[in-house]
Design a protein around this motif. Structure first.
Motif, PDB file in Angstrom:
ATOM      1  N   LYS A 433       0.828  -1.310   0.211  1.00  0.00           N
ATOM      2  CA  LYS A 433       0.096   0.205  -0.134  1.00  0.00           C
ATOM      3  C   LYS A 433       0.700   0.755  -0.382  1.00  0.00           C
ATOM      4  O   LYS A 433       0.491   2.128  -0.999  1.00  0.00           O
ATOM      5  CB  LYS A 433      -0.932  -0.011   0.967  1.00  0.00           C
ATOM      6  CG  LYS A 433      -1.881  -1.288   1.616  1.00  0.00           C
ATOM      7  CD  LYS A 433      -2.957  -1.150   2.258  1.00  0.00           C
ATOM      8  CE  LYS A 433      -4.550  -1.323   2.438  1.00  0.00           C
ATOM      9  NZ  LYS A 433      -5.275  -1.714   3.545  1.00  0.00           N
ATOM     10  N   MET A 434       1.918   1.147   1.094  1.00  0.00           N
ATOM     11  CA  MET A 434       2.738   1.978   0.821  1.00  0.00           C
ATOM     12  C   MET A 434       3.828   2.271  -0.712  1.00  0.00           C
ATOM     13  O   MET A 434       3.845   3.823  -0.836  1.00  0.00           O
ATOM     14  CB  MET A 434       3.806   1.531   1.608  1.00  0.00           C
ATOM     15  CG  MET A 434       4.865   3.588   2.739  1.00  0.00           C
ATOM     16  SD  MET A 434       6.033   3.073   2.845  1.00  0.00           S
ATOM     17  CE  MET A 434       7.805   2.363   1.885  1.00  0.00           C
ATOM     18  N   LEU A 435       4.035   1.453  -1.190  1.00  0.00           N
ATOM     19  CA  LEU A 435       4.734   1.758  -2.170  1.00  0.00           C
ATOM     20  C   LEU A 435       4.042   2.204  -3.231  1.00  0.00           C
ATOM     21  O   LEU A 435       5.085   3.015  -4.822  1.00  0.00           O
ATOM     22  CB  LEU A 435       5.380  -0.100  -2.150  1.00  0.00           C
ATOM     23  CG  LEU A 435       6.889  -0.268  -1.663  1.00  0.00           C
ATOM     24  CD1 LEU A 435       6.433  -1.901  -1.746  1.00  0.00           C
ATOM     25  CD2 LEU A 435       7.689   0.658  -2.454  1.00  0.00           C
ATOM     26  N   ALA A 436       2.593   1.465  -3.285  1.00  0.00           N
ATOM     27  CA  ALA A 436       1.667   1.923  -4.845  1.00  0.00           C
ATOM     28  C   ALA A 436       1.784   3.703  -4.638  1.00  0.00           C
ATOM     29  O   ALA A 436       1.439   4.146  -5.675  1.00  0.00           O
ATOM     30  CB  ALA A 436       0.043   1.819  -4.221  1.00  0.00           C
ATOM     31  N   HIS A 437       2.130   4.472  -3.644  1.00  0.00           N
ATOM     32  CA  HIS A 437       2.302   5.627  -3.429  1.00  0.00           C
ATOM     33  C   HIS A 437       3.098   6.607  -4.754  1.00  0.00           C
ATOM     34  O   HIS A 437       3.814   8.023  -4.514  1.00  0.00           O
ATOM     35  CB  HIS A 437       2.482   6.227  -2.776  1.00  0.00           C
ATOM     36  CG  HIS A 437       0.814   6.182  -1.373  1.00  0.00           C
ATOM     37  ND1 HIS A 437      -0.334   7.342  -1.743  1.00  0.00           N
ATOM     38  CD2 HIS A 437       0.616   5.716  -0.997  1.00  0.00           C
ATOM     39  CE1 HIS A 437      -0.989   6.573  -1.371  1.00  0.00           C
ATOM     40  NE2 HIS A 437      -1.115   5.802  -0.480  1.00  0.00           N
TER      41      HIS A 437
END
Length: 715
Positions: A433-437
């Motif tokens: 979820k963090m990497l998606a940003h």
């Protein structure tokens, strides 16, 4: 005397004699110089440099002073033996710039320290009971040396975490100094030891508790000083006499860097940024006094402290004090996830005078603003950014900042003017979820498919830094070289060029103003050439296989400045013909270790030896080994050691391929021959000196034996 001038050690002694007479009031007839010390029934060959007596009868020693030449660090154990042999309650070790004052409460052996020596007519208890004001504290001191002395005296054997315990004492002392300055009419400080260790512990621990209440988040709730009362008694003495508030921040930064455990830094990739690299980055970005500066991986705040000194460079501390404090509290911001780094950063900013410091952590990740909602420090960061209007997206005043669903919307893009950082390179981020940003994480997400994705932390920091900057902002980031020359990482370089204007890419190992300034001052007749082509062999030793026979092993302890010490060498056998072997005419150079790194000496013994894995062999027909050794130990050589050293403060390395990069002056043959002649004369004088000392020792033993024989004959 040396060449008609006083030897450095003698100068230190004369300065102490002057201080004892003119500052402490002792009379010349109460002082002995070079006084022999008797150990039991034997008279030692060594003598105390200075002994001060209680009166002119010179029967009761009061103070012993042991003097060393500048930069010497040894001699404290020797001084303890003098104290115990002579029964003196106080002793001073000094090399001119640093001092340690030992206190031996009668009738015990040494186990204490003092902040100062007693004056004529005073006893040690008078020093312990004397009150001090803030203005009486020393502002010039070497805190790293204080810590090293405490390690030797008690900390190494305390069984406690040295960093945490020194950190507690620093916080207690900072709180006490601020309280003395702001709320005590007479500005008396309470951070001082008492004659009774129980009183000392209660006093210092109470100050520590008040500091913990004043600055929550730095310490665990209910935490106490864990040093024993006896150990704390020793530690307080050297610290109580110095003033931390407003002190030299680079000195304190150096001490904290020394304290951080080496293994912790290695595991987290937290290597302290060399100070010349920090200075290079600050100079290049040229931060202004009205610009907001952020370091999202601030460590010990090296970048922020240099930015503050860049903006307020006045030499007079009083002139820059309040403007500097106001600047720090408003414009300097730092984040660090790791507990010790965040503590160090906050302590240094408090010492700078910033009482409500903008240092946020631990457990606050610059890479994931969702973590900011989970801690009090993260909450403070979010509210601070909103208050100073440092977010691109306006945050409504009624927003409570409790719902982390808004984290990326509010805090992905910020408005800092300048960012300076050296992000940790170890570890990978795996939160999908963090990497998606992150745009730079898209290749990792694509490769992972249904598996857990992962991307290196420093890659994400590149994107995070640019998103923290306002349009037109400036950034300097320290990255592994592979990020710029690895073909598989071309997408990173392409992304940077799309999102920002690349002003410069610099290899910091080749930026070292001190050496360049020295080179600029050299006359044209001195032509520097690369050392590599002058060498036909440059290799570090291997880990020896020790045995009771074979060749002597040379380690970094044996390689002194311009001298090889062949004493107490262990023996080893060469494993095979490819193992390096030391020959006559080689130059040996220490490749590792704090305090030993870069020392060089010629090996002029006819018998071969084996280097261990900390010693590098330099072999060349020219220049002369004695001359090359002196050059490498000179200012020109040691500045290059600092330029090329690698690694952490706890395990610095100087590799053979970096030694080859050194620039050297191959002096005319006549000059090299002159240096070699002086070296050979010095070596011969030392050999003769040892022989004379052995003759003197043998003669004394002979006289004692003859006297004993005569006594037996009379019976």
């Amino acid at each position: 005397m040396e060449g008609g001038k006083s030897a450095p050690e003698e100068i230190v002694r004369q300065l102490w004699v002057y201080k004892l007479i003119h500052q402490y009031g002792y009379q010349p007839d109460e002082i002995d110089l070079e006084k022999s010390v008797q150990f039991g029934t034997e008279v030692g060959t060594k003598a105390a440099d200075i002994i001060v007596y209680t009166d002119a009868d010179k029967e009761t020693p009061k103070i012993i002073v042991e003097c060393k030449k500048p930069k010497r660090k040894d001699g404290i154990e020797q001084l303890k033996s003098y104290m115990n042999a002579k029964g003196a309650p106080v002793a001073v070790w000094s090399n001119g710039s640093d001092s340690v004052i030992l206190y031996r409460p009668y009738p015990r052996e040494f186990d204490d320290t003092l902040v100062d020596i007693p004056r004529r007519g005073q006893e040690p208890k008078d020093v312990l009971e004397a009150k001090k004001t803030l203005l009486q504290l020393r502002t010039e001191f070497n805190f790293k040396k204080i810590v090293q002395d405490l390690e030797e005296l008690v900390l190494a054997d305390s069984g406690k975490d040295e960093f945490n315990e020194i950190f507690k004492l620093i916080f207690a002392k900072i709180w006490d100094e601020r309280e003395a300055q702001e709320n005590r009419k007479d500005k008396v400080v309470e951070f001082r030891k008492a004659l009774d260790p129980n009183i000392t512990y209660d006093r210092i621990n109470a100050l520590f508790q008040k500091a913990a209440d004043q600055w929550p988040g730095n310490l665990r709730d209910g935490e106490d000083i864990e040093l024993t009362k006896r150990h704390l008694q020793v530690c307080v003495g050297p610290i109580e006499g110095v003033r931390l508030l407003g002190s030299n921040l680079r000195v304190m930064d150096d001490a904290f860097e020394y304290l951080l455990p080496t293994e912790a830094k290695k595991k987290k990739g937290q290597f302290f940024t060399p100070r010349h690299v920090v200075e290079m980055c600050v100079r290049m970005l040229n931060p202004k006094r009205n610009e907001y500066v952020m370091d999202p991986a601030c460590g010990s705040t090296g970048f922020l402290l240099h930015a503050m000194e860049w903006c307020y460079p006045a030499q007079n501390h009083d002139k820059r004090r309040w403007p500097k404090f106001e600047y720090a509290s408003k414009y300097l911001w730092g984040i660090d996830f790791e507990t010790r780094a965040a503590k160090t950063a906050r302590a240094l900013m408090l010492i700078a005078g910033d009482g409500h410091t903008n240092i946020f952590g631990p457990d606050v990740s610059s890479l994931d603003p969702k973590t900011w909602y989970e801690t009090a420090s993260g909450q403070a960061l979010m509210h601070g950014l909103r208050e100073k209007k440092l977010t691109i997206k306006r945050i409504p005043a009624q927003e409570t900042l409790r719902d982390d669903d808004h984290a990326w919307a509010y805090f992905e893009n910020l408005k800092f003017d300048v960012i300076l950082t050296n992000p940790p390179f170890a570890g990978e981020m795996k939160d999908r979820k963090m990497l998606a940003h992150y745009e730079l994480a898209k290749p990792a997400l694509k490769r992972a498919k249904d598996k857990a994705p992962k991307e290196e932390r420093d890659v994400l920091f590149i994107e995070r830094v640019l998103k923290m900057l306002k349009p037109g902002g400036r950034a300097a980031i320290v990255l592994p070289q592979g990020k710029f020359n690895n073909s598989s990482l071309a997408f990173i370089r392409e992304w940077i060029l799309k999102k920002a204007r690349l002003l410069a890419g610099a290899d910091p190992e080749h930026f070292y103003p001190a050496f360049q300034n020295l080179v600029a001052k050299l006359p044209r007749s001195i032509n520097l050439v690369s050392l590599g082509p002058q060498l036909n062999f440059c290799q570090r030793g291997k880990q020896p296989h020790y045995s009771g026979k074979g060749l002597p092993v040379i380690n970094s302890k044996h390689v002194q400045n311009n001298k090889i010490v062949l004493e107490d060498n262990r023996s080893a056998i060469l494993n095979n013909g490819n193992d390096p072997q030391i020959r006559h005419g080689d130059v040996l150079m220490n490749g590792t270790g704090r305090g030993t790194l870069g020392r060089a000496a010629p090996y002029l013994n006819e018998n071969p030896a084996i280097p261990d894995n900390h010693v590098t062999i330099l072999r060349s027909p020219t220049p002369d080994p004695a001359y090359l050794s002196f050059y490498l130990n000179s200012q020109a050589g040691q500045l290059q050691v600092e330029m090329h050293q690698r690694g952490t403060s706890g395990q610095l390395e100087l590799y053979p391929f970096d030694i080859r990069k050194f620039l050297v002056w191959v002096a005319p043959d006549s000059f090299q021959a002159e240096i070699r002649k002086l070296y050979d004369q010095a070596a011969e004088s030392e050999r003769q000196s040892r022989e004379l000392l052995e003759q003197a020792k043998a003669r004394v033993e002979q006289l004692i034996e003859e006297a004993a024989e005569e006594q037996r004959g009379n019976l």
